[in-house]
Design an enzyme around this catalytic site. Sequence first.
Site, PDB file in Angstrom:
ATOM      1  CG  ASP A 296      -2.129   0.848   1.406  1.00 28.54           C
ATOM      2  OD1 ASP A 296      -2.345   0.790   0.253  1.00 28.54           O
ATOM      3  OD2 ASP A 296      -2.451   1.354   2.490  1.00 28.54           O
ATOM      4  CB  THR A 298      -0.768   6.066   2.354  1.00 29.53           C
ATOM      5  OG1 THR A 298      -1.006   6.995   1.152  1.00 29.53           O
ATOM      6  CG2 THR A 298      -0.315   6.981   3.729  1.00 29.53           C
ATOM      7  CG  ASP A 528      -3.570   1.791   6.338  1.00 34.53           C
ATOM      8  OD1 ASP A 528      -4.525   1.590   5.445  1.00 34.53           O
ATOM      9  OD2 ASP A 528      -2.704   2.835   6.301  1.00 34.53           O
TER      10      ASP A 528
END
Length: 774
Positions: A296, A298, A528
């Site tokens: 991912d 970020t 996340d």
Amino acid sequence: MPISQGLTAKQVQQRIDAGQQNEPAPSLTRSIKEIFRDNLLTWFNLINLVLGALVLITGSYKNELFLGVVIVNTAIGIIQEIRSKHQIDKMSLLSESTYQVQRAEGTVQLHQDAIVQDDLLVMQRGDQLPVDGIVRVTNGIEVDESQITGEATPITKQTGDTVVSGSFLVSGQAVVQATHVGAKSFINTLSGEVQSGESTNSQLLNTINRIIKILTIVIVPLGAILFVSRLLNHSSINQAILGTTAAMIGMIPEGLVLLTSVSLAVSAMNLAHHRVLVRELPAIEGLARVDVLGLDKTGTITSGKLQLSKIIPLNHQTLDQVKLIVGGTINAIGDDNETARALNSALADPGWQATQVVPFSSARKWSGVRVEQQNYVIGAPEFMLKQVPAELAKQIEGYAADGLRVLCIAQTSELQPDNLGEVTLLGLILIEDEIRENAVETFRYFQNQDVALKVISGDNPTTVANIASRAGIKHWDKLIDMSSLGDDIDYDQLVAKYTVFGRVTPTQKKQLVMAWQRADHTVAMTGDGVNDILALRQADCGIAMASGSEATKSIADFVLVDSNFDAMLNVLNEGRRVINNIERVAALYLIKTMYSVALSLIFIFMSNGYPFQPIQLTPISVLTVGIPTFFLALEPNYQRISGQFMRQVMVIAAPAAICVVTYILVIDLFGGVQFNLNYAETSTLSVLLTGAVCLVALLMVARPLNRLKLGLVVLMGGCFVLIFVFFGKLFSLEGIFNWAMALFYLPLLASVYPFFYLVQEIVGKRILARIDWR
């Protein structure tokens, strides 16, 4: 219920008594009860207990010593796992989220499991709802409900609107009244469905359990046949019990499963020191086998922090003028998103007083303010202008290709949410994601270990590709915009062709993972957000940041407490250490199993008694297997995984077992006839030669040798000799300082190493090494 005050202590207790309390986050470790149960209630422990009872009948109490080894091994497993559990649970507390809750006595900070129905939660931007609820007080919030809709576009909520657990506040703040808690909340229902899938798979444990399953089928009937055979060959019932018990004990590789579990538990405890929580122990092994890592953007590649890169004046404005306007506008608006923070930290605040504010909206993509009879707006150019001029569009595209986020500052004639009137651009604002510290070195390491890195993001693929380039990810220029594809997507073709996937929906993330798995890859996935849980659960190994959602952390295999992806290097190395070391030492456990099965089959048809008594196997098991393997299993060994567990085991175990069986037959057939040795003497020599073969196998397993490992082998060999010299009677061994016996066993001892080497060359390397053991 009055909104201005929360529940009283009495009302809270009433709801707790009624079962209207929220549930705690799922534990990342097994309970103490489960640890004791799983270590004590095993098939092999049951067999050992029955064998111990039978030996008790014979009155030969010293032959019960094998039970002491079983008890010690089991105790070590329990103690080590409990130590690991306490360490991990202690670290888990650090990653738990807390919430501000209005109670009658004031605002209190509570863990999610202390929230009850009707509690009033004070939610801020970035908070995730732990319960379903109704918005009671707000000036307007935007909520990310991508876990329901699959769309990342935030939804505006006002007073009286419902919100669901797992949602994130992306802007604004609100007081939310809990309506559904615990098992009734949406997120617990969703997480329950996700967690109903299969647990983390372990190739290593599966292989060991497959061996044990075969032994389970063989050991009891073979022992029963051997017992009957001994009685038919006129052995006393006591001799038959002791011989059969020795045979069955030898077949049980009880320490192998224990050693694997202890090694994984030690790894979990080591990782806790590196701020990594392990949800399931086999996942440590799983990551070591990963060859595709889905990232991912970020939090993994970037730190999640934005920073101002550059301001470009337009329409004859000076740089200082534009900086002043941007600084005044962003401070007067009062937004609290990452972009606003980046601008606030870089630009001075002139102290403008706003007479009208239009806060940022993800739907509008801009925010604005009216100060001193002037309207200023900051946002995305394509959303502020009815048509972006071709030259400016080309300029913006160039900045995006460099991985920059392009905003603009403009003066407008109107300041209505749906009408800006005439828009005059004053300048461009270039924002960049901050590449996480050590990201380049971390990704280079994974790529050097033949792990293919893939970037899966909901952002613009061009921007993501540039960030991947800055992070040193190979093939970053192979990118695809998933939003440009129709419903009929060939995911197998996509994963074979592209590295960067932009504008990806939660369902598409899962489909990408499945496509890699169909291509026979082992996949790890980072995430996340709640929208990542489908992909995380589908992946062979899920990795969540502690700063992420509780739902994501509850189903991930690893939780990075500091949200620092660099810690995954420790996980990779721990996994390799466990797999490489267990593959190496497993051969020592299976030597005893293999020769015990072979000898049991042979001695069914022989008149002589089984060559060992239970007590005599103890020195062999402890000194050539138990103690040395414990040290070898914990040494550093970070080589790449070979994936050849059974082949590596059999190349050493099979030749060693052949050598043991050969020597015992020579001792039994020739020692008794040619040298007139009695049963006590032949069994003593059987122990001596078996130990010698196992020590040679230990020497082979310990390679490459260093001073410590060579010292370990010499120490075990010395202790083995001392058993014969000083403790012979304890272990039912005859004295070996007898010239008649020495003339027989010394040539055999001298032949052990060359004979082992010859058998290994012929059987191990030329026959067994060519078999496909998968």
